[in-house]
Design a protein around this motif. Structure first.
Motif, PDB file in Angstrom:
ATOM      1  N   LYS A 196       0.835  -1.212   0.000  1.00 51.77           N
ATOM      2  CA  LYS A 196       0.000   0.000   0.000  1.00 51.77           C
ATOM      3  C   LYS A 196       0.867   1.258   0.000  1.00 51.77           C
ATOM      4  O   LYS A 196       0.574   2.216  -0.714  1.00 51.77           O
ATOM      5  N   GLU A 197       1.922   1.253   0.800  1.00 46.88           N
ATOM      6  CA  GLU A 197       2.808   2.410   0.854  1.00 46.88           C
ATOM      7  C   GLU A 197       3.495   2.625  -0.490  1.00 46.88           C
ATOM      8  O   GLU A 197       3.607   3.756  -0.968  1.00 46.88           O
ATOM      9  N   PHE A 198       3.952   1.544  -1.107  1.00 43.99           N
ATOM     10  CA  PHE A 198       4.565   1.677  -2.426  1.00 43.99           C
ATOM     11  C   PHE A 198       3.581   2.305  -3.404  1.00 43.99           C
ATOM     12  O   PHE A 198       3.911   3.244  -4.123  1.00 43.99           O
ATOM     13  N   GLN A 199       2.364   1.774  -3.438  1.00 52.15           N
ATOM     14  CA  GLN A 199       1.354   2.264  -4.378  1.00 52.15           C
ATOM     15  C   GLN A 199       0.977   3.720  -4.100  1.00 52.15           C
ATOM     16  O   GLN A 199       0.743   4.493  -5.036  1.00 52.15           O
ATOM     17  N   ARG A 200       0.953   4.114  -2.835  1.00 53.77           N
ATOM     18  CA  ARG A 200       0.672   5.500  -2.489  1.00 53.77           C
ATOM     19  C   ARG A 200       1.734   6.418  -3.100  1.00 53.77           C
ATOM     20  O   ARG A 200       1.420   7.429  -3.728  1.00 53.77           O
ATOM     21  N   ARG A 201       2.994   6.028  -2.944  1.00 52.26           N
ATOM     22  CA  ARG A 201       4.101   6.841  -3.476  1.00 52.26           C
ATOM     23  C   ARG A 201       4.079   6.889  -5.000  1.00 52.26           C
ATOM     24  O   ARG A 201       4.333   7.925  -5.610  1.00 52.26           O
ATOM     25  N   PHE A 202       3.803   5.762  -5.619  1.00 50.70           N
ATOM     26  CA  PHE A 202       3.750   5.692  -7.078  1.00 50.70           C
ATOM     27  C   PHE A 202       2.618   6.581  -7.604  1.00 50.70           C
ATOM     28  O   PHE A 202       2.810   7.369  -8.528  1.00 50.70           O
ATOM     29  N   LYS A 203       1.458   6.465  -6.981  1.00 46.69           N
ATOM     30  CA  LYS A 203       0.300   7.256  -7.414  1.00 46.69           C
ATOM     31  C   LYS A 203       0.546   8.743  -7.190  1.00 46.69           C
ATOM     32  O   LYS A 203       0.106   9.583  -7.986  1.00 46.69           O
ATOM     33  N   GLU A 204       1.252   9.075  -6.132  1.00 51.76           N
ATOM     34  CA  GLU A 204       1.593  10.472  -5.867  1.00 51.76           C
ATOM     35  C   GLU A 204       2.412  11.063  -7.016  1.00 51.76           C
ATOM     36  O   GLU A 204       2.255  12.224  -7.376  1.00 51.76           O
ATOM     37  N   LYS A 205       3.271  10.250  -7.610  1.00 48.26           N
ATOM     38  CA  LYS A 205       4.121  10.724  -8.711  1.00 48.26           C
ATOM     39  C   LYS A 205       3.399  10.748 -10.051  1.00 48.26           C
ATOM     40  O   LYS A 205       3.637  11.625 -10.879  1.00 48.26           O
ATOM     41  N   PHE A 206       2.530   9.760 -10.278  1.00 50.71           N
ATOM     42  CA  PHE A 206       1.951   9.597 -11.611  1.00 50.71           C
ATOM     43  C   PHE A 206       0.435   9.761 -11.684  1.00 50.71           C
ATOM     44  O   PHE A 206      -0.128   9.756 -12.774  1.00 50.71           O
ATOM     45  N   GLY A 207      -0.226   9.856 -10.542  1.00 50.71           N
ATOM     46  CA  GLY A 207      -1.660  10.123 -10.535  1.00 50.71           C
ATOM     47  C   GLY A 207      -2.559   8.925 -10.704  1.00 50.71           C
ATOM     48  O   GLY A 207      -3.778   9.046 -10.592  1.00 50.71           O
ATOM     49  N   ASP A 208      -2.007   7.763 -10.981  1.00 53.82           N
ATOM     50  CA  ASP A 208      -2.838   6.578 -11.196  1.00 53.82           C
ATOM     51  C   ASP A 208      -2.008   5.327 -11.022  1.00 53.82           C
ATOM     52  O   ASP A 208      -0.775   5.396 -10.964  1.00 53.82           O
ATOM     53  N   LEU A 209      -2.698   4.185 -10.950  1.00 58.42           N
ATOM     54  CA  LEU A 209      -2.049   2.878 -10.838  1.00 58.42           C
ATOM     55  C   LEU A 209      -2.379   1.977 -12.026  1.00 58.42           C
ATOM     56  O   LEU A 209      -1.737   0.949 -12.213  1.00 58.42           O
ATOM     57  N   ARG A 210      -3.378   2.370 -12.808  1.00 58.93           N
ATOM     58  CA  ARG A 210      -3.839   1.552 -13.931  1.00 58.93           C
ATOM     59  C   ARG A 210      -2.947   1.727 -15.148  1.00 58.93           C
ATOM     60  O   ARG A 210      -2.687   2.843 -15.595  1.00 58.93           O
ATOM     61  N   CYS A 211      -2.514   0.627 -15.708  1.00 61.88           N
ATOM     62  CA  CYS A 211      -1.665   0.638 -16.900  1.00 61.88           C
ATOM     63  C   CYS A 211      -2.317   1.439 -18.025  1.00 61.88           C
ATOM     64  O   CYS A 211      -1.692   2.322 -18.615  1.00 61.88           O
ATOM     65  N   GLN A 212      -3.557   1.124 -18.319  1.00 58.29           N
ATOM     66  CA  GLN A 212      -4.244   1.763 -19.437  1.00 58.29           C
ATOM     67  C   GLN A 212      -4.295   3.285 -19.271  1.00 58.29           C
ATOM     68  O   GLN A 212      -4.058   4.031 -20.216  1.00 58.29           O
ATOM     69  N   THR A 213      -4.569   3.743 -18.052  1.00 58.28           N
ATOM     70  CA  THR A 213      -4.633   5.175 -17.789  1.00 58.28           C
ATOM     71  C   THR A 213      -3.247   5.805 -17.888  1.00 58.28           C
ATOM     72  O   THR A 213      -3.084   6.883 -18.469  1.00 58.28           O
ATOM     73  N   LEU A 214      -2.251   5.124 -17.323  1.00 57.32           N
ATOM     74  CA  LEU A 214      -0.882   5.644 -17.365  1.00 57.32           C
ATOM     75  C   LEU A 214      -0.376   5.761 -18.797  1.00 57.32           C
ATOM     76  O   LEU A 214       0.322   6.720 -19.137  1.00 57.32           O
ATOM     77  N   LEU A 215      -0.730   4.798 -19.636  1.00 58.81           N
ATOM     78  CA  LEU A 215      -0.281   4.835 -21.025  1.00 58.81           C
ATOM     79  C   LEU A 215      -0.931   5.970 -21.820  1.00 58.81           C
ATOM     80  O   LEU A 215      -0.383   6.425 -22.818  1.00 58.81           O
ATOM     81  N   LYS A 216      -2.090   6.431 -21.367  1.00 61.92           N
ATOM     82  CA  LYS A 216      -2.776   7.539 -22.037  1.00 61.92           C
ATOM     83  C   LYS A 216      -2.371   8.891 -21.471  1.00 61.92           C
ATOM     84  O   LYS A 216      -2.690   9.920 -22.046  1.00 61.92           O
TER      85      LYS A 216
END
Length: 146
Positions: A86-106
């Motif tokens: 959860k902590e990893f995902q929080r930090r990742f989302k903070e940087k990129f705004g999302d966790l979904r591949c499809q959304t990140l690719l767009k």
């Protein structure tokens, strides 16, 4: 070669995001490169569904390998590893705004001040930036003793 360079190189050779992240930690997880590639093989492109980014999946697998299950306390082990995920995902989302591949690719993913390892390597491919930043977050968490 740094762990960041290794992860980007794996991706450039054709390995998916999950494989690149997981294999870049093979020296500390106890997994061989081949086992890392095998385990992560189905997790590219959001496990082929566009859902959870493969770089995140590789990071969560890495966290699992770095926090082995205590057979005497499987529930406590699960909670500990789950909290790290959860902590990893929080930090990742903070940087990129999302966790979904499809959304990140767009979205517009690029190396910035928020992704210093990717910026230092001059990465321009969005998946390369996601992969290297996942490795960077994992390294930060390891240094913090998480």
């Amino acid at each position: 070669m740094t762990r960041y360079e290794r992860a980007a190189e794996y991706h450039h050779k054709g390995f998916n995001c999950c494989q690149a992240v997981l294999a870049s930690f093979h020296d500390v997880t106890g997994l061989s490169e081949q086992t890392s590639f095998d385990m992560g093989g189905g997790f590219g492109a959001g496990a082929q569904t566009g859902e959870l980014c493969g770089a995140i999946a590789g990071a969560v697998m890495t966290l699992g390998m770095l926090t082995p299950v205590d057979a005497e306390d499987p529930v406590g082990s699960k909670r500990r590893t789950g909290a790290l995920a959860k902590e990893f995902q929080r930090r990742f989302k903070e940087k990129f705004g999302d966790l979904r591949c499809q959304t990140l690719l767009k979205s517009k993913v690029e190396a910035t001040e928020a992704t210093p390892a990717a910026a230092d390597l001059g990465l321009t491919n969005r998946c390369d930036v996601l992969i290297v930043t996942a490795v960077e977050i994992l390294e930060e968490m390891r240094q913090e003793g998480k």
